[in-house]
Design a protein around this motif. Structure first.
Motif, PDB file in Angstrom:
ATOM      1  N   TYR A 372      11.411  -7.654   0.093  1.00 60.49           N
ATOM      2  CA  TYR A 372      10.307  -6.702  -0.030  1.00 60.49           C
ATOM      3  C   TYR A 372       9.034  -7.239   0.628  1.00 60.49           C
ATOM      4  CZ  TYR A 372       6.173  -4.548  -1.999  1.00 60.49           C
ATOM      5  OH  TYR A 372       4.939  -3.976  -2.127  1.00 60.49           O
ATOM      6  N   ILE A 373       8.710  -8.503   0.359  1.00 62.03           N
ATOM      7  CA  ILE A 373       7.485  -9.082   0.929  1.00 62.03           C
ATOM      8  C   ILE A 373       7.595  -9.162   2.445  1.00 62.03           C
ATOM      9  CG2 ILE A 373       6.050 -11.165   0.996  1.00 62.03           C
ATOM     10  CD1 ILE A 373       6.861 -11.647  -1.920  1.00 62.03           C
ATOM     11  N   LYS A 374       8.782  -9.484   2.952  1.00 60.66           N
ATOM     12  CA  LYS A 374       8.996  -9.535   4.394  1.00 60.66           C
ATOM     13  C   LYS A 374       8.753  -8.174   5.042  1.00 60.66           C
ATOM     14  CE  LYS A 374      10.705 -10.365   8.535  1.00 60.66           C
ATOM     15  NZ  LYS A 374       9.874 -10.985   9.588  1.00 60.66           N
ATOM     16  N   ILE A 375       9.266  -7.113   4.421  1.00 58.72           N
ATOM     17  CA  ILE A 375       9.179  -5.781   5.019  1.00 58.72           C
ATOM     18  C   ILE A 375       7.803  -5.155   4.804  1.00 58.72           C
ATOM     19  CG2 ILE A 375      10.115  -3.432   4.928  1.00 58.72           C
ATOM     20  CD1 ILE A 375      12.805  -4.731   4.105  1.00 58.72           C
ATOM     21  N   ALA A 376       7.284  -5.214   3.561  1.00 58.07           N
ATOM     22  CA  ALA A 376       6.031  -4.513   3.236  1.00 58.07           C
ATOM     23  C   ALA A 376       4.784  -5.330   3.556  1.00 58.07           C
ATOM     24  CB  ALA A 376       6.038  -4.119   1.763  1.00 58.07           C
ATOM     25  N   ASP A 377       4.889  -6.680   3.492  1.00 54.44           N
ATOM     26  CA  ASP A 377       3.752  -7.570   3.752  1.00 54.44           C
ATOM     27  C   ASP A 377       2.503  -7.107   2.993  1.00 54.44           C
ATOM     28  OD1 ASP A 377       2.275  -9.641   4.724  1.00 54.44           O
ATOM     29  OD2 ASP A 377       2.049  -8.827   6.752  1.00 54.44           O
ATOM     30  N   PRO A 378       2.565  -7.048   1.635  1.00 54.42           N
ATOM     31  CA  PRO A 378       1.452  -6.488   0.857  1.00 54.42           C
ATOM     32  C   PRO A 378       0.150  -7.267   0.987  1.00 54.42           C
ATOM     33  CG  PRO A 378       3.060  -7.560  -0.572  1.00 54.42           C
ATOM     34  CD  PRO A 378       3.669  -7.499   0.781  1.00 54.42           C
ATOM     35  N   THR A 379       0.215  -8.566   1.335  1.00 56.64           N
ATOM     36  CA  THR A 379      -1.020  -9.341   1.486  1.00 56.64           C
ATOM     37  C   THR A 379      -1.870  -8.809   2.630  1.00 56.64           C
ATOM     38  OG1 THR A 379       0.089 -11.311   0.611  1.00 56.64           O
ATOM     39  CG2 THR A 379      -1.957 -11.652   1.834  1.00 56.64           C
ATOM     40  N   HIS A 380      -1.241  -8.455   3.736  1.00 57.21           N
ATOM     41  CA  HIS A 380      -1.965  -7.965   4.903  1.00 57.21           C
ATOM     42  C   HIS A 380      -2.018  -6.449   4.985  1.00 57.21           C
ATOM     43  CE1 HIS A 380      -0.696 -12.097   6.124  1.00 57.21           C
ATOM     44  NE2 HIS A 380      -1.949 -12.137   6.569  1.00 57.21           N
ATOM     45  N   HIS A 381      -1.239  -5.757   4.143  1.00 57.47           N
ATOM     46  CA  HIS A 381      -1.238  -4.300   4.136  1.00 57.47           C
ATOM     47  C   HIS A 381      -1.374  -3.804   2.694  1.00 57.47           C
ATOM     48  CE1 HIS A 381       0.972  -5.420   7.848  1.00 57.47           C
ATOM     49  NE2 HIS A 381       0.248  -4.427   8.368  1.00 57.47           N
ATOM     50  N   PRO A 382      -2.522  -4.068   2.064  1.00 54.62           N
ATOM     51  CA  PRO A 382      -2.703  -3.632   0.675  1.00 54.62           C
ATOM     52  C   PRO A 382      -2.839  -2.109   0.590  1.00 54.62           C
ATOM     53  CG  PRO A 382      -4.765  -4.500   1.547  1.00 54.62           C
ATOM     54  CD  PRO A 382      -3.719  -4.738   2.600  1.00 54.62           C
ATOM     55  N   THR A 383      -2.568  -1.563  -0.589  1.00 58.56           N
ATOM     56  CA  THR A 383      -2.740  -0.129  -0.810  1.00 58.56           C
ATOM     57  C   THR A 383      -4.229   0.202  -0.854  1.00 58.56           C
ATOM     58  OG1 THR A 383      -2.618  -0.474  -3.201  1.00 58.56           O
ATOM     59  CG2 THR A 383      -0.577   0.087  -2.058  1.00 58.56           C
ATOM     60  N   THR A 384      -4.568   1.446  -0.572  1.00 61.11           N
ATOM     61  CA  THR A 384      -5.982   1.834  -0.468  1.00 61.11           C
ATOM     62  C   THR A 384      -6.718   1.751  -1.802  1.00 61.11           C
ATOM     63  OG1 THR A 384      -5.289   4.134  -0.778  1.00 61.11           O
ATOM     64  CG2 THR A 384      -5.551   3.342   1.493  1.00 61.11           C
ATOM     65  N   ASN A 385      -6.051   2.059  -2.898  1.00 62.76           N
ATOM     66  CA  ASN A 385      -6.720   2.032  -4.210  1.00 62.76           C
ATOM     67  C   ASN A 385      -6.498   0.730  -4.972  1.00 62.76           C
ATOM     68  OD1 ASN A 385      -4.045   2.332  -4.814  1.00 62.76           O
ATOM     69  ND2 ASN A 385      -4.272   4.235  -5.995  1.00 62.76           N
ATOM     70  N   GLY A 386      -5.830  -0.237  -4.345  1.00 63.24           N
ATOM     71  CA  GLY A 386      -5.621  -1.540  -4.974  1.00 63.24           C
ATOM     72  C   GLY A 386      -4.468  -1.602  -5.949  1.00 63.24           C
ATOM     73  N   SER A 387      -3.764  -0.476  -6.180  1.00 65.51           N
ATOM     74  CA  SER A 387      -2.627  -0.458  -7.097  1.00 65.51           C
ATOM     75  C   SER A 387      -1.344  -0.787  -6.332  1.00 65.51           C
ATOM     76  CB  SER A 387      -2.498   0.908  -7.768  1.00 65.51           C
ATOM     77  OG  SER A 387      -2.261   1.910  -6.797  1.00 65.51           O
ATOM     78  N   LEU A 388      -0.292  -1.090  -7.092  1.00 66.18           N
ATOM     79  CA  LEU A 388       0.982  -1.418  -6.462  1.00 66.18           C
ATOM     80  C   LEU A 388       1.637  -0.159  -5.889  1.00 66.18           C
ATOM     81  CD1 LEU A 388       2.587  -3.933  -8.994  1.00 66.18           C
ATOM     82  CD2 LEU A 388       1.900  -4.437  -6.659  1.00 66.18           C
ATOM     83  N   SER A 389       2.270  -0.303  -4.733  1.00 69.84           N
ATOM     84  CA  SER A 389       3.073   0.777  -4.173  1.00 69.84           C
ATOM     85  C   SER A 389       4.371   0.897  -4.962  1.00 69.84           C
ATOM     86  CB  SER A 389       3.372   0.503  -2.704  1.00 69.84           C
ATOM     87  OG  SER A 389       4.181  -0.671  -2.588  1.00 69.84           O
TER      88      SER A 389
END
Length: 543
Positions: A372-389
């Motif tokens: 999941y981290i490899k594909i979504a890269d949440p550190t560099h692509h955070p959600t707009t409202n700061g909540s989890l996708s």
């Protein structure tokens, strides 16, 4: 067998499963509350703004700050490594009970020193306190499983040693939620970060006081030629008279094991080192015990415990309070599963099965998180409202699922296993090496985890998952099952003639056959099975 059924090596009076044996084990297990609390609170406390302000964190670069954090965390493990080794001498000369008192007092001294640290004095007192506290828990982590295993009836030995793991999880829950509490209810100040450090004194003080009210290990007393006191303590712990058949069998087994060890190895301070060097059966068990803690620490648990804010940030959780809340829930999950492990799993499902299935299912969970981290890269692509996708929520679900699989397998089972497998005369040394190996690998994880996350990213999860899968091969081919086997019969279980996969079944059958033969001989002698007169005790023991 039902979920509460026990696999007994022989008919056991119900009085043996009494409140006294549980009380002794619980008091000794308080050292694990100290360990669990530290592993849970330290990472969150170092992340508090008040702590960083107190010690002027802004003067350091991000690399320097990471190294200082790692030093604060890892000095504890370094002290614990030497404490575990030093506990061999304490356990040999002072005994289990007095040794635990010495190490709990050492921890109290270290925790007190930490409270003296502030911005003007610098980090020196904090470093010194961490080392002393580490010495204390390192020594206690050696002696506690030994003490509990030596007084435990075989059928509930896993459950009683499991109280050590339960203490670890209780301490962890308190540590996680203390951080969340001070973070959300207190303004940044010295009190905000010093309170979590001060709470360490509570379990240490309770343990130190409680140790005055429990009994020394009868098995250790027998090795020191204090037979009368050993029998008195054993009768108190078992709540049975000295002439009960169960007591006679247990004392006879201890005597036979000591006689064999005296004839083959010896009972002195240095003889266990000679046995480790010369006896391949002993050295092989040392290898197995130490290896278990290698696999335990390379599962990723201590990386998560000590650096939980970093772990949850990699999944996409943002903000200090959110990370601490998520970590607190993680602690509750582990504690709940540990209760199930103690009550239903460790003495019924067995040590070997738990390790195999826990590693397989836990490894699958970590592979998913890494992917999941490899594909979504949440550190560099955070959600707009700061909540989890939605993907982030699934990754968190698999993280908690990993805790469900890992906790009742690799979290506490290696401690149970190591408390059982060593002969009496090398048990303290064996546990010293095993506990020291735990703290060595723990130190390496604590010292380099922050840098691993920086350098490897999602690869850290693949790394830990792959090692969990490798541990399955180790367990399947090398570890025999130990549940229900008396300590004095471990030499048979680990004999080279028996394959680990089938050794448990063979030894349990032999024990039942020996028990039937013993009782037939006693019946043939014309003596009662439940009690014998004082003049006939020696004759029963001879039979």
């Amino acid at each position: 067998m039902g979920i509460f059924s026990l696999q007994e090596d022989r008919p056991t009076p119900k009085a043996v499963y009494n409140v006294r044996v549980y009380t002794c084990a619980t008091v000794a297990a308080f050292c694990a509350v100290m360990i669990g609390y530290d592993s849970a609170f330290i990472g969150g406390t170092l992340a508090l703004t008040s702590f960083k302000t107190e010690f002027n964190w802004k003067q350091y670069s991000s690399h320097q700050a990471a190294i200082i954090s790692e030093n604060i965390v890892s000095l504890y493990q370094a002290g614990a490594f030497f404490g575990a080794l030093g506990a061999y001498a304490a356990g040999h000369y002072l005994g289990r009970k007095k040794g635990l008192q010495v190490f709990s007092a050492t921890f109290i001294l270290g925790a007190g020193l930490m409270l003296g640290a502030n911005g003007s004095r610098g980090l020196g007192l904090l470093y010194a306190g961490r080392v002393l506290a580490g010495l204390g828990v390192g020594g206690a982590s050696n002696l506690t499983p030994i003490y509990i295993s030596e007084l435990a009836p075989p059928a509930i030995r896993g459950r009683l040693v499991g109280l050590y793991e339960m203490g670890w999880q209780i301490g962890g829950v308190v540590g996680y939620w203390i951080n969340y509490g001070v973070s959300t209810t207190m303004k940044p100040s010295r009190s905000q970060w010093i309170i979590p450090f001060a709470v360490q004194l509570i379990p240490a003080g309770l343990m130190f006081i409680g140790l005055f009210f429990i009994k020394e290990s009868p098995r250790w007393l027998m090795t020191r030629n204090q037979r009368r006191k050993a029998l008195k303590n054993l009768c108190w712990i078992r709540m049975l008279p000295e002439d009960d058949l169960y007591m006679l069998e247990e004392v006879s087994a201890i005597d036979a094991a000591l006689e064999q060890q005296h004839a083959t190895v010896g009972l002195g301070f240095w003889q266990p080192f000679v046995a480790l060097w010369n006896d391949r059966k002993v050295s092989y068990r040392f290898f197995l015990g130490c290896s278990l803690f290698f696999w335990q620490n390379t599962s990723g648990i201590n990386a998560i415990n000590y650096y939980s804010p970093t772990v949850f940030e990699s999944i996409g959780v943002t903000g200090t309070n959110a990370s601490l809340l998520t970590t607190g829930v993680f602690g509750l999950v582990k504690a709940a599963v540990t209760i199930i492990w103690i009550l239903f799993l460790v003495d019924n499902f067995g040590r070997r099965n738990l390790l195999i299935y826990g590693a397989f299912l836990g490894g699958l969970c970590l592979y998913y998180i890494g992917a999941y981290i490899k594909i979504a890269d949440p550190t560099h692509h955070p959600t707009t409202n700061g909540s989890l996708s939605s993907g982030g929520i699934s990754a968190m679900a698999f993280f908690y699922l990993w805790a469900v699989f890992y906790t009742p397998s690799w979290n506490g089972t290696p401690w149970v296993y190591n408390s059982e497998i060593f002969p009496q005369n090398v048990r303290t040394l064996g546990q010293a090496f095993a506990a020291a190996s735990n703290w060595l690998f723990n130190f390496l994880v604590a010292r380099f985890t922050a840098q691993m996350f920086t350098a490897m990213g999602y690869g850290v999860y693949f790394f830990f998952a792959s090692l969990m899968m490798c541990s399955i091969v180790f367990t399947f081919f090398l570890l025999p099952e130990t549940k229900g086997i008396p300590l004095e019969s471990m030499d048979i279980l680990f004999s080279k003639e028996l394959q680990p996969r089938i050794a448990h079944k063979i030894v349990m059958k032999q024990l039942h056959d020996d028990e039937e033969a013993f009782r037939r001989n006693v019946e043939g002698s014309g003596l009662g099975l439940e009690k014998g007169s004082k003049e006939n005790l020696a004759h029963i023991e001879e039979v």
